[in-house]
Write a protein that holds these residues in place. Structure first.
Motif, mmCIF file in Angstrom:
data_model
loop_
_atom_site.group_PDB
_atom_site.id
_atom_site.type_symbol
_atom_site.label_atom_id
_atom_site.label_comp_id
_atom_site.label_asym_id
_atom_site.label_seq_id
_atom_site.Cartn_x
_atom_site.Cartn_y
_atom_site.Cartn_z
ATOM 1 N N ARG A 133 3.425 -6.073 -9.945
ATOM 2 C CA ARG A 133 3.084 -4.899 -10.740
ATOM 3 C C ARG A 133 1.573 -4.764 -10.883
ATOM 4 N N GLU A 134 0.908 -5.877 -11.177
ATOM 5 C CA GLU A 134 -0.544 -5.862 -11.342
ATOM 6 C C GLU A 134 -1.246 -5.464 -10.043
ATOM 7 N N LEU A 135 -0.718 -5.949 -8.917
ATOM 8 C CA LEU A 135 -1.281 -5.579 -7.606
ATOM 9 C C LEU A 135 -1.140 -4.084 -7.357
ATOM 10 N N LEU A 136 0.050 -3.552 -7.663
ATOM 11 C CA LEU A 136 0.304 -2.127 -7.453
ATOM 12 C C LEU A 136 -0.614 -1.266 -8.311
ATOM 13 N N ILE A 137 -0.783 -1.646 -9.563
ATOM 14 C CA ILE A 137 -1.635 -0.876 -10.478
ATOM 15 C C ILE A 137 -3.083 -0.847 -9.984
ATOM 16 N N GLU A 138 -3.548 -1.978 -9.439
ATOM 17 C CA GLU A 138 -4.916 -2.042 -8.907
ATOM 18 C C GLU A 138 -5.113 -1.088 -7.726
ATOM 19 N N LEU A 139 -4.030 -0.858 -6.959
ATOM 20 C CA LEU A 139 -4.120 0.000 -5.768
ATOM 21 C C LEU A 139 -3.963 1.487 -6.085
ATOM 22 N N LEU A 140 -3.589 1.804 -7.304
ATOM 23 C CA LEU A 140 -3.397 3.209 -7.679
ATOM 24 C C LEU A 140 -4.740 3.913 -7.853
ATOM 25 N N ASP A 141 -4.727 5.247 -7.648
ATOM 26 C CA ASP A 141 -5.931 6.043 -7.893
ATOM 27 C C ASP A 141 -6.312 5.939 -9.368
ATOM 28 N N GLU A 142 -7.595 6.088 -9.658
ATOM 29 C CA GLU A 142 -8.097 5.964 -11.023
ATOM 30 C C GLU A 142 -7.407 6.959 -11.969
ATOM 31 N N GLU A 143 -7.230 8.199 -11.497
ATOM 32 C CA GLU A 143 -6.607 9.228 -12.327
ATOM 33 C C GLU A 143 -5.144 8.904 -12.595
ATOM 34 N N VAL A 144 -4.447 8.436 -11.541
ATOM 35 C CA VAL A 144 -3.032 8.077 -11.681
ATOM 36 C C VAL A 144 -2.893 6.888 -12.624
ATOM 37 N N LYS A 201 0.839 -1.211 0.000
ATOM 38 C CA LYS A 201 0.000 0.000 0.000
ATOM 39 C C LYS A 201 0.866 1.251 0.000
ATOM 40 N N LYS A 202 1.964 1.204 0.776
ATOM 41 C CA LYS A 202 2.883 2.350 0.808
ATOM 42 C C LYS A 202 3.536 2.527 -0.564
ATOM 43 N N ALA A 203 3.903 1.427 -1.176
ATOM 44 C CA ALA A 203 4.518 1.479 -2.508
ATOM 45 C C ALA A 203 3.569 2.096 -3.526
ATOM 46 N N ALA A 204 2.284 1.741 -3.443
ATOM 47 C CA ALA A 204 1.282 2.289 -4.365
ATOM 48 C C ALA A 204 1.132 3.797 -4.166
ATOM 49 N N LEU A 205 1.162 4.238 -2.916
ATOM 50 C CA LEU A 205 1.067 5.676 -2.623
ATOM 51 C C LEU A 205 2.269 6.431 -3.186
ATOM 52 N N ILE A 206 3.445 5.827 -3.066
ATOM 53 C CA ILE A 206 4.663 6.460 -3.588
ATOM 54 C C ILE A 206 4.595 6.582 -5.110
ATOM 55 N N LEU A 207 4.173 5.518 -5.778
ATOM 56 C CA LEU A 207 4.034 5.554 -7.234
ATOM 57 C C LEU A 207 3.006 6.599 -7.667
ATOM 58 N N SER A 208 1.934 6.735 -6.882
ATOM 59 C CA SER A 208 0.889 7.721 -7.194
ATOM 60 C C SER A 208 1.424 9.136 -7.074
ATOM 61 N N ASN A 209 2.437 9.310 -6.224
ATOM 62 C CA ASN A 209 2.989 10.637 -5.973
ATOM 63 C C ASN A 209 4.115 11.009 -6.951
#
Length: 482
Positions: free
Chosen positions: A126-137, A100-108
């Motif tokens: 990678r697929e897990l991380l993409i699913e956790l990203l905001d829709e806009e990101v 979850k922290k990794a997804a937030l970092i990628l979103s930022n």
């Protein structure tokens, strides 16, 4: 008074001789991370250091210490630290983190940087991380990822300010304030029309100082440079280098604004391209770094080495053709390296000049022809000077040190001088025409690497040298058997 001036002078000398020591930030940061300070106190202390300095420390920390750091620092600071890590390291640290922290970092992060990291991460994660990203990101990342790594669209970011062209200055300022909370690239405001087609750009300063009564149209620069997302980086790199703008817009094929290339990305793109060209000139298929595995380094070098081996064998076989010349005039073997070396040097010089000139995409056919003629002239006149010097010095050397007759010595040196002249002229032409030919057939001229040109020129030099020796020394002057 004189004593005071003397003291002052001595003090100045002492100050000049002092060596300014660079602060040891690495040790300080490691000491803070390994201390027993509370998370808040540790975070407060680390905020005083630049993210690049912290990024340099990561390889020296243990996995436990890095995970401690991931929990302590906020997402914004961590994302900046990851962006400063060496190529290939960022994805390694992302995989160490909580998902979850990794997804937030990628979103930022900027979309192009996030895409590069995701490409290096294991597919399942990678697929897990993409699913956790905001829709806009996720949408921005998908846009950037849709471009090939060699296309300029893969280097763009969606972090920019955009306004409509039919609003007032007051409305434009309101839009700027609203969008600035989510986008930090605000020095240039991009303008689109009602159909979202790119119209132009406004400098932030011009908008700030404009009066409310000013028409927005007066502030818009409609001749602002732009590139298309599917343009190859090699094709539009000159455009990026020629403009000193903070960001250049990237359009789709329908002229809609997709994103921007920031000045930081421009520097990185130019640096990467120069690195690739340098690697090719050195006879490599790609850049290497100190941390690269042995197998990868070998893969990059072997293709060119096989080509050069084949050419080298061809050169050797040509020497074999002139075995009769060598057996009757063994002395000429002593000067083979001189001819080969000078031919290779001249060819490499012409190659370097030609590749530098070809960076200008506006060159006409007439100008390219002029470049070939100029390089041949340079080779001719340099060859004449060096040939005459060789004729004199080598003749004296053979006469006095090899104890050969005067006429024989200077016949041999004349042949060497003429061979040098011929090899230099042909090598200048080869070093210029090969990159021009490759450019014509849409191949990067840097592929005409230094080792390749040198090997080709070795072939030219061998044929010139032994061919002239056979013609002049054996057949015309009849000097065989010496």
């Amino acid at each position: 008074m004189d004593d005071k001036l003397l003291d002052l002078s001595e003090n100045v000398d002492v100050e000049e001789n002092k060596v300014v020591q660079k602060p040891d930030y690495k040790s300080e940061i490691i000491s803070i991370i390994r201390s027993n300070a509370s998370p808040k106190a540790m975070s407060y202390k680390l905020e005083d250091y630049h993210e690049n300095d912290i990024a340099e420390v990561l390889p020296d920390l243990t996995v436990t210490e890095r995970k401690k750091l991931y929990r302590i620092l906020d997402v914004t600071m961590l994302s900046n630290i990851i962006e400063y890590t060496e190529e290939g390291e960022g994805s390694f640290y992302i995989e160490e983190m909580d998902i979850k922290k990794a997804a937030l970092i990628l979103s930022n992060m900027e979309a192009d940087d996030a895409v590069e990291l995701l490409r290096e991460i294991d597919k399942s994660k990678r697929e897990l991380l993409i699913e956790l990203l905001d829709e806009e990101v996720r949408k921005d990342i998908a846009l950037v990822a849709s471009y090939d790594e060699e296309e300029i669209g893969s280097k763009m970011t969606t972090n920019y300010i955009v306004i409509r062209e039919n609003i007032t200055v007051k409305q434009a300022m309101a839009e700027l304030i609203e969008q600035a909370s989510q986008n930090d690239n605000i020095s240039t405001i991009f303008v689109v029309d009602e159909a979202s087609l790119f119209y132009g750009a406004i400098d932030l300063k011009e908008l700030i100082i404009a009066r409310q009564s000013t028409e927005l149209e007066e502030l818009i620069v409609t001749s602002y440079p732009y590139v298309y997302g599917n343009e190859m980086i090699d094709d539009c790199i000159e455009k990026l280098k020629d403009y000193s703008e903070n960001s250049i817009p990237v359009l789709d094929n329908n002229n809609h604004l997709l994103g921007v290339i920031t000045s930081q990305s421009m520097i990185q793109v130019v640096d990467d391209e120069m690195g690739e060209d340098y690697a090719m000139l050195a006879g490599l298929t790609a850049e290497e770094d100190l941390k690269e595995p042995l197998r990868e380094s070998m893969k990059k070098r072997l293709p060119w080495l096989f080509i050069l081996l084949a050419l080298g064998m061809l050169v050797s076989s040509v020497v074999g053709i002139f075995e009769q010349v060598i057996s009757q005039l063994t002395l000429i073997m002593c000067f083979q390296s001189l001819i080969l070396g000078m031919a290779g040097n001249v060819g490499t010089q012409s190659l370097a000049v030609t590749i530098r000139v070809l960076m200008d995409e506006t060159l006409t056919g007439k100008q390219k022809f002029g470049l070939v003629i100029k390089e041949i002239k340079v080779g001719l006149f340099d060859g004449m000077i060096l040939g005459m010097v060789s004729f004199l010095l080598i003749g004296l050397y053979i006469h006095y040190f090899k104890h050969e007759e005067f006429v024989f010595a200077f016949c041999v040196s004349a042949c060497i001088g003429l061979s040098l002249l011929m090899a230099m002229v042909i090598s200048s032409a080869v070093g210029t025409m090969i990159p021009l030919f490759l450019k014509k057939i849409k191949i990067d001229p840097a592929v005409a690497s230094g080792p390749l040109i040198t090997t080709i020129n070795d072939l030219v030099a061998v044929v010139s040298y032994y061919g002239l020796s056979w013609l002049l020394l054996l057949n015309i002057f009849a000097l065989g058997g010496r």
